[in-house]
Design a protein around this motif. Structure first.
Motif, PDB file in Angstrom:
ATOM      1  N   ARG A  62      -1.478  75.695 -31.211  1.00 34.66           N
ATOM      2  CA  ARG A  62      -1.927  75.422 -29.852  1.00 34.66           C
ATOM      3  C   ARG A  62      -2.824  76.559 -29.360  1.00 34.66           C
ATOM      4  N   GLU A  99       5.676  71.422 -40.967  1.00 36.07           N
ATOM      5  CA  GLU A  99       6.169  70.157 -41.490  1.00 36.07           C
ATOM      6  C   GLU A  99       5.434  69.863 -42.777  1.00 36.07           C
ATOM      7  N   ARG A 102       1.390  68.615 -43.261  1.00 33.01           N
ATOM      8  CA  ARG A 102       0.692  68.726 -41.983  1.00 33.01           C
ATOM      9  C   ARG A 102      -0.089  70.027 -41.954  1.00 33.01           C
ATOM     10  N   SER A 104      -1.205  71.193 -39.046  1.00 31.13           N
ATOM     11  CA  SER A 104      -1.043  71.694 -37.686  1.00 31.13           C
ATOM     12  C   SER A 104       0.423  72.010 -37.465  1.00 31.13           C
ATOM     13  N   SER A 105       0.689  72.910 -36.546  1.00 28.19           N
ATOM     14  CA  SER A 105       2.061  73.303 -36.257  1.00 28.19           C
ATOM     15  C   SER A 105       2.808  72.166 -35.576  1.00 28.19           C
ATOM     16  N   VAL A 106       4.124  72.319 -35.514  1.00 28.41           N
ATOM     17  CA  VAL A 106       4.946  71.294 -34.869  1.00 28.41           C
ATOM     18  C   VAL A 106       4.590  71.170 -33.395  1.00 28.41           C
ATOM     19  N   THR A 109       1.207  69.389 -33.054  1.00 29.41           N
ATOM     20  CA  THR A 109       1.364  67.965 -33.383  1.00 29.41           C
ATOM     21  C   THR A 109       1.995  67.206 -32.218  1.00 29.41           C
ATOM     22  N   LEU A 112      -0.741  66.644 -29.630  1.00 31.23           N
ATOM     23  CA  LEU A 112      -1.677  65.593 -30.031  1.00 31.23           C
ATOM     24  C   LEU A 112      -1.033  64.211 -29.937  1.00 31.23           C
ATOM     25  N   ARG A 113       0.252  64.120 -30.314  1.00 27.84           N
ATOM     26  CA  ARG A 113       0.936  62.831 -30.230  1.00 27.84           C
ATOM     27  C   ARG A 113       1.052  62.372 -28.776  1.00 27.84           C
ATOM     28  N   ALA A 135      -9.225  67.344 -33.505  1.00 31.05           N
ATOM     29  CA  ALA A 135      -8.525  66.086 -33.806  1.00 31.05           C
ATOM     30  C   ALA A 135      -9.471  64.933 -33.519  1.00 31.05           C
ATOM     31  N   ARG A 139      -7.155  60.538 -36.830  1.00 29.90           N
ATOM     32  CA  ARG A 139      -5.978  61.406 -36.972  1.00 29.90           C
ATOM     33  C   ARG A 139      -5.000  61.185 -35.822  1.00 29.90           C
ATOM     34  N   LEU A 143      -0.869  59.549 -35.793  1.00 27.15           N
ATOM     35  CA  LEU A 143       0.314  60.193 -35.241  1.00 27.15           C
ATOM     36  C   LEU A 143       1.195  59.218 -34.460  1.00 27.15           C
TER      37      LEU A 143
END
Length: 531
Positions: A62, A99, A102, A104-106, A109, A112-113, A135, A139, A143
């Motif tokens: 982030r 994860e 992936r 990107s970090s948790v 993610t 973005l979700r 993103a 992508r 998600l």
């Protein structure tokens, strides 16, 4: 207050040691490694004892302020020492940070979700670009995953339809009535799909539904022990439709009663004959005349209603109305499509004054006269009506008859909410037509059963309606008898489809917010993930 370390700021609560932070073009680069215990094998879950090797993994994190953050993470690979396990080595995963597969970090993610859930594809990608998040729309859409549906249906299940495209395609929304949340969304409203879902998800003891026969058939096939509950709002809606249809059928009674009362009243000026009425050659009247001719020409050739509708690009109901209605009545309806409502109560006075003065009267003078009598419109409307009188194209004065929809609203509303004028007009309607009076009494009795949940009196009401009620009301009573158990439960139990209707309205809101053209899976994910 203790000072915070870099790890506490960038990776709070995560077993990570920051080795270096450097400033590069476009953002910050953080080099870190894990300090936690050795990981467990993802297959056999045995904790590792030996390190095989290590490698560097790059993650997007982030942003910090307005700067992009990239984490270069030193990842350890371990041996799996259990001989029965097919996996020989595995890479560690840091909880809260990484994860599998992936980049990107948790935390990123999750950001973005959430953005993809709220905005979809392209709008979410544009917002990510503004926020300096790498993103694209593909992508972001990947998600989106709908949450897993429970294996068992809720105890109280609500079911209703919603439109993907009104009049064309429909879906089904399933709601846990007790929890007030959506359980699942089905791609259509057929009985086969709903029956298959009930078979795969047993456990529903009470099913709240509307009057749709497809859902009833599915419940009887796949959940015969479940108690069906007919929704009270839909029952009142069906009753309202029967009352309005009765008022439509007996509109002539109201017109005759109004004309008889008008004949006994003496108008202010002596009535005189108006010039002969001629239909104005407006665009809507000409279109109605040509369309009427086209429909009847095709009917004479033996065309069906559906074929004519496809040929003329009309709705089947419109074609049927042109087939069953006289041309003169269609033309009058077209002429009265936009009635001048503000002037309507004063047209009788204007027409009489016009004929009394043989047309030699000032529009300004008539405007001042009717303004003293309560007219609130403009002077131009009066002049336009006088011009139509002189040209012989003025429409005749219609009797002040309340519309069937307005009469229905007076009947269906509680009596204590009606004004004195509305009660007086409803009384005049009841005096004019005994059938409407009977429909009014039956409708109010049934509404009382619904509002006070007196299901034990339902069969008595049905017998009364089937004996001496107007045809639409007796037909409504017949529908209730065919669905007697569900209607009785709806008038007895506290359950209803109110929560389901709320979620149907939420689906409509989501469709307006750029999800109307979305695929079924995307819309389903959006419905299930929104709280």
């Amino acid at each position: 207050m203790a000072s915070k370390t870099v790890e506490d700021v960038l990776f709070p609560g995560i077993d990570v040691r920051v080795e270096r932070v450097s400033d590069s073009s476009g953002g910050l680069v953080v080099e870190a490694m894990s300090t936690g215990r050795p990981g467990r094998c993802p297959d056999c879950r045995k904790q590792a004892q030996r390190v095989h090797s290590s490698y560097q993994r790059t993650l997007d994190e982030r942003p910090l302020g307005s700067r992009r953050v990239v984490v270069r993470f030193r990842v350890r690979r371990y041996f799996c020492d259990r001989r029965s396990c097919s996996r020989r080595t595995f890479a560690e995963q840091v909880g809260g940070l990484t994860e599998r597969h992936r980049r990107s970090s948790v935390g990123l993610t999750g950001w973005l979700r959430s953005i993809a859930v709220e905005l979809g594809g392209r709008p979410a990608a544009r917002l990510c670009h503004r926020l300096r998040l790498a993103a694209g729309r593909t992508r972001l859409l990947r998600l989106l995953k709908a949450p897993a549906v429970p294996d068992r249906a809720p105890r109280v299940l609500g079911v209703d339809e919603f439109a993907f495209r009104k009049g064309c395609t429909y879906g089904t929304v399933l709601v846990d009535v007790e929890a007030g949340r959506v359980v699942d969304v089905l791609p259509d409203r057929t009985s086969e799909t709903f029956a298959a879902w009930l078979g795969e998800h047993p456990g529903a003891e009470i099913i709240c539904r509307d009057r749709a026969t497809a859902y009833t058939k599915a419940v009887k096939e796949s959940a015969p022990d479940a108690l069906e509950v007919a929704d009270r709002w839909h029952l009142l809606q069906n009753l309202s439709a029967a009352v309005e249809k009765t008022c439509h059928q007996h509109r002539n009674c109201l017109r005759k009663h109004t004309e008889q009362e008008t004949e006994t009243e003496v108008p202010e000026p002596p009535p005189m004959l108006l010039p002969p009425v001629e239909l104005p050659r407006t665009q809507i009247i000409e279109r109605t005349r040509h369309r009427y001719e086209d429909v009847h020409q095709l009917l004479e050739k033996g065309w069906t209603i559906s074929a004519i509708a496809r040929r003329l690009n009309l709705d089947r109901k419109t074609v049927r109305r042109f087939r069953d209605t006289d041309l003169d009545q269609m033309l009058v309806s077209a002429r009265d499509r936009r009635p001048n409502g503000v002037l309507e109560p004063f047209k009788s006075y204007l027409n009489a004054r016009f004929t009394q003065a043989q047309g030699q009267v000032s529009g300004t003078r008539l405007f001042l006269e009717i303004r003293e009598r309560g007219y609130l419109g403009s002077r131009q409307v009066v002049r336009k009506h006088l011009a139509a009188l002189r040209a012989g194209t003025a429409e005749p004065v219609r009797a002040d008859i309340p519309s069937p929809r307005k009469i229905t609203s007076w009947i269906m509303r509680p009596r204590d909410t009606l004004t004195e004028s509305q009660e007086e007009r409803l009384l005049q309607v009841r005096l004019a037509c005994p059938d409407i009076t009977r429909a009014c009494d039956l409708a109010r009795a049934f509404a009382d059963l619904v509002r006070h949940q007196r299901g034990h009196l339902l069969q008595q009401w049905i017998r009364q309606a089937e004996q001496d009620a107007p045809k639409p009301m007796s037909g409504f009573a017949g529908f209730l008898r065919r669905d007697l158990d569900a209607v009785t439960a709806g008038l007895t139990l506290p359950w209803s489809s109110g929560v389901v209707e709320g979620h149907v309205n939420r689906v409509k809101t989501l469709k307006r917010a750029m999800y109307g053209r979305a695929s079924f899976e995307l819309l389903r994910t959006r419905i299930l993930t929104q709280p």
